[in-house]
Scaffold this active site. Sequence first.
Site, PDB file in Angstrom:
ATOM      1  N   VAL A   8       0.844  -0.953  -0.103  1.00  0.00           N
ATOM      2  CA  VAL A   8       0.081   0.070  -0.358  1.00  0.00           C
ATOM      3  C   VAL A   8       0.867   1.037  -0.165  1.00  0.00           C
ATOM      4  O   VAL A   8       2.235   0.823   0.333  1.00  0.00           O
ATOM      5  CB  VAL A   8      -0.715   0.271   1.429  1.00  0.00           C
ATOM      6  CG1 VAL A   8      -2.085  -1.180   1.011  1.00  0.00           C
ATOM      7  CG2 VAL A   8      -0.167   0.231   2.603  1.00  0.00           C
ATOM      8  N   SER A   9       0.478   2.748  -0.664  1.00  0.00           N
ATOM      9  CA  SER A   9       1.331   3.743  -0.630  1.00  0.00           C
ATOM     10  C   SER A   9       1.480   4.546   0.488  1.00  0.00           C
ATOM     11  O   SER A   9       2.250   4.849   0.593  1.00  0.00           O
ATOM     12  CB  SER A   9       0.365   4.327  -1.933  1.00  0.00           C
ATOM     13  OG  SER A   9       0.142   3.979  -2.785  1.00  0.00           O
ATOM     14  N   LYS A  10       0.439   4.155   1.171  1.00  0.00           N
ATOM     15  CA  LYS A  10       0.351   5.437   3.034  1.00  0.00           C
ATOM     16  C   LYS A  10       0.844   3.852   3.694  1.00  0.00           C
ATOM     17  O   LYS A  10       0.028   2.976   4.225  1.00  0.00           O
ATOM     18  CB  LYS A  10      -0.893   5.846   2.461  1.00  0.00           C
ATOM     19  CG  LYS A  10      -0.915   7.053   1.796  1.00  0.00           C
ATOM     20  CD  LYS A  10      -1.818   8.038   1.908  1.00  0.00           C
ATOM     21  CE  LYS A  10      -2.124   8.381   0.706  1.00  0.00           C
ATOM     22  NZ  LYS A  10      -3.464   9.769   0.899  1.00  0.00           N
TER      23      LYS A  10
END
Length: 222
Positions: A8-10
């Site tokens: 996931v990016s965050k």
Amino acid sequence: MQLGYMRVSKADGSQTLDLQRDALLAAGIKANHLYEDLASGRRDDRPGLAACMKAVREGDILVVWKLDRLGRDLRHLVNTVHDLVERGVGFKVLTGHGSSIDTTTAGGKLVFGIFAALAEFERELISERTRAGLASARARGRRGGRKFKMTPAKVRLAQVGMANRDTKVDQLCGELGITRQTLYRFVSPEGELRNDAKRLLGIGSTADTSGPVRKQEEEETA
């Protein structure tokens, strides 16, 4: 053996790995064979992916939930999967636009081959546009490449500074607004001008490279 990779990016909790983990577990992958990253896909430093690529062995299959979980871009994706295939490792996508990719099957290999062809086409387009842009710039009297961050004045200050043994390199770089790499590209640790500095100053290779340093020493000993 199957290994799963998820990302996931965050890392602030606004995104979770639960959906990807559930899908990978449902596909038969053991929990201790899952690798994860909490980072943007465009980042090079993804320790989870690095560990996963190190762990896979010939005959294994790397599984991802969606195609965009693995690669930074199409080129990186193709290179990564090519590396897996050359090592005898399969690659499989569970859902999304790349769900038909499964390099352990003939059909999946064909689909990935199309992706590889598109990546090559993209590289050719970029290369062609770059060449055309440079040719157009040259026709207008401009030359490609970055402009020097150094100026003649900065070069001379760097030369004097590096000739002084008490100079702290980091402090000098900060004052000049340049990196250590840029500094050493133009001036040696002894204060001698390098070729890039000579070109910037418009002097030949046989010219006096000690400049103000030598003049200063002559004045002090006069």
